[in-house]
Design a protein around this motif. Structure first.
Motif, mmCIF file in Angstrom:
data_model
loop_
_atom_site.group_PDB
_atom_site.id
_atom_site.type_symbol
_atom_site.label_atom_id
_atom_site.label_comp_id
_atom_site.label_asym_id
_atom_site.label_seq_id
_atom_site.Cartn_x
_atom_site.Cartn_y
_atom_site.Cartn_z
ATOM 1 N N SER A 1 0.808 -1.303 0.137
ATOM 2 C CA SER A 1 -0.037 -0.067 0.053
ATOM 3 C C SER A 1 0.802 1.295 -0.043
ATOM 4 C CB SER A 1 -1.012 -0.161 1.168
ATOM 5 O OG SER A 1 -0.244 0.099 2.400
ATOM 6 N N ARG B 1 -5.522 6.346 -0.505
ATOM 7 C CA ARG B 1 -4.571 5.389 -0.668
ATOM 8 C C ARG B 1 -4.659 4.411 -1.580
ATOM 9 N NH1 ARG B 1 -0.413 5.218 2.964
ATOM 10 N NH2 ARG B 1 0.930 3.536 3.275
ATOM 11 N N LEU C 1 -3.774 0.302 -3.082
ATOM 12 C CA LEU C 1 -3.314 -0.966 -2.501
ATOM 13 C C LEU C 1 -3.102 -1.645 -3.913
ATOM 14 C CD1 LEU C 1 -5.911 -0.231 -0.306
ATOM 15 C CD2 LEU C 1 -4.959 -2.349 0.612
ATOM 16 N N GLU D 1 -7.065 -6.961 2.473
ATOM 17 C CA GLU D 1 -6.074 -5.901 2.771
ATOM 18 C C GLU D 1 -6.506 -4.819 3.004
ATOM 19 O OE1 GLU D 1 -2.846 -6.270 3.647
ATOM 20 O OE2 GLU D 1 -2.828 -8.402 3.331
ATOM 21 N N TYR E 1 -6.877 -2.845 6.594
ATOM 22 C CA TYR E 1 -6.448 -1.398 6.701
ATOM 23 C C TYR E 1 -7.332 -0.467 7.171
ATOM 24 C CZ TYR E 1 -4.989 3.393 5.456
ATOM 25 O OH TYR E 1 -4.591 4.653 5.334
ATOM 26 N N GLN F 1 -6.881 1.467 11.018
ATOM 27 C CA GLN F 1 -7.243 2.740 11.021
ATOM 28 C C GLN F 1 -8.081 3.533 11.839
ATOM 29 O OE1 GLN F 1 -4.756 5.152 9.585
ATOM 30 N NE2 GLN F 1 -3.503 3.159 9.470
#
Length: 359
Positions: free
Chosen positions: A185, A226, A228, A272, A276, A280
């Motif tokens: 990432s 973000r 990935l 994933e 994540y 977070q």
């Protein structure tokens, strides 16, 4: 209309205490302060999308605010104008995304904003206006309710989420790992890998692709965006972009190569992304929209996601039925089939010229 700070005149609609106007370019901070706390506001109400849409696609924007004397902003409605010979001239709140319609502190403020938007649509001479909501804000208007957002409530940790998943799903996540796949990432350093997968997948689906600079602009403007990327033998085979807003992480775009789907690289990508989100501290994960009972709907349901009804409301100048400017429209079947046969470089060159005018 009584002038209000940096508001520009957009409509004569007002009450004794409420004024509706268009937000000036230099007033983005006030807009975002309202969106940050307003119930019902989404990621796509953030003001940064205005500059993304303007700079990448060149579209005109109309960002309406309702302001109450003494209380500041009490409602917002962002609009984007799409105008082309191929698809027509219309307003959307918000194109390219699932949501964006009116957000307001009261039904009265919402109706004033909608009235101002309708007046602006008439003045501009557009064929229709499309407002995208998660509630039936305009029940008297024609609407589409054929799409839902798939949303998952997240536990406090990825470990807890893993235990919630069916054993078959946990096995599907493990398989690409056994085959040597790995997920990374990051930010703009992964943009080329992301776009390689995304563009090919869009061509294979028969859908024009967004330009790479669209995603670059998002990464530049949204700190909680973000990328990935899943790699197999160091080759990108699956990729997605996630963006956070308040307590929700959304994955607006995710793709995988058909050549690698047999080992479940898409399962690893979504795991994933979910891991994540838990790490977070997000409380919700939005898988994006689907048609009920479709393949993507069933894919998202297996993770535990629940449907949230989407309401797309239409003001129309002349026509009686809402437009269907999407690949599922039978009118575009031949075009979709032809697009799937295009060489990838040609599809990547032509796609951005077409998709900029598709809502």
């Amino acid at each position: 209309m009584t002038p209000v700070s940096s508001l520009q005149r957009a409509s004569a609609a007002h009450t004794a205490s409420l004024v509706v106007g268009e937000l000036a370019d230099g007033d983005a901070a006030r807009w975002d302060r309202y969106v940050d706390s307003a119930a019902g506001a989404s990621l796509y109400h953030e003001h940064a999308w205005r500059s993304v849409v303007r700079e990448v696609f060149g579209h005109d924007t109309i960002y309406l605010v309702a302001e109450e004397r003494g209380n500041g902003i009490v409602g917002v409605l962002p609009l984007v104008r799409l105008n082309s010979r191929l698809f027509g001239d219309f307003l959307v709140s918000l194109p390219f995304f699932n949501r964006g319609g009116v957000v307001a502190e009261s039904p009265g403020a919402a109706q004033e904003l909608i009235a101002a938007a309708t007046e602006r649509a008439r003045d501009l001479g557009v064929a229709h206006m499309e407002l995208r909501h998660v509630a039936d804000v305009c029940p008297e208007w024609p609407q589409r309710v054929d799409k839902v957002a798939m949303v998952l409530a997240l536990p406090e940790s990825a470990e807890a989420l893993h235990q919630q998943l069916p054993s078959k799903l946990r096995s599907q996540i493990k398989r690409p790992l056994r085959e040597g796949a790995a997920c990374v990432s990051g930010g703009r350093e992964l943009l080329d890998d992301f776009y390689l997968v995304f563009a090919r997948n869009m061509r294979d689906l028969g859908t024009p692709v967004y330009p790479k600079r669209f995603f670059a602009a998002i990464l530049d403007r949204f700190a909680r965006a973000r990328l990935l990327v899943v790699r197999l033998a160091n080759v990108p085979v699956a990729a997605g972009m996630v963006i956070g807003h308040r307590d929700t992480l959304e994955i607006p775009w995710a793709s995988s190569l058909r050549s690698a789907n047999a080992i479940g690289v898409n399962m690893l990508l979504y795991w994933e992304a979910l891991s994540y989100a838990c790490g977070q501290g997000y409380r919700w994960f939005d898988f994006g929209r689907s048609t009920p009972d479709s393949g993507t709907y069933r894919f998202k349901r297996q993770w535990g996601a629940q449907p949230l009804q989407l309401y797309w409301h239409y003001w129309m100048r002349d026509r009686k039925e809402p437009p269907r400017l999407n690949p599922s429209n039978p009118r575009y079947r031949l075009a979709v089939a032809a697009w799937q046969r295009l060489p990838l470089p040609i599809a990547n060159a032509l796609g951005p010229l077409i998709v900029r005018n598709l809502p």
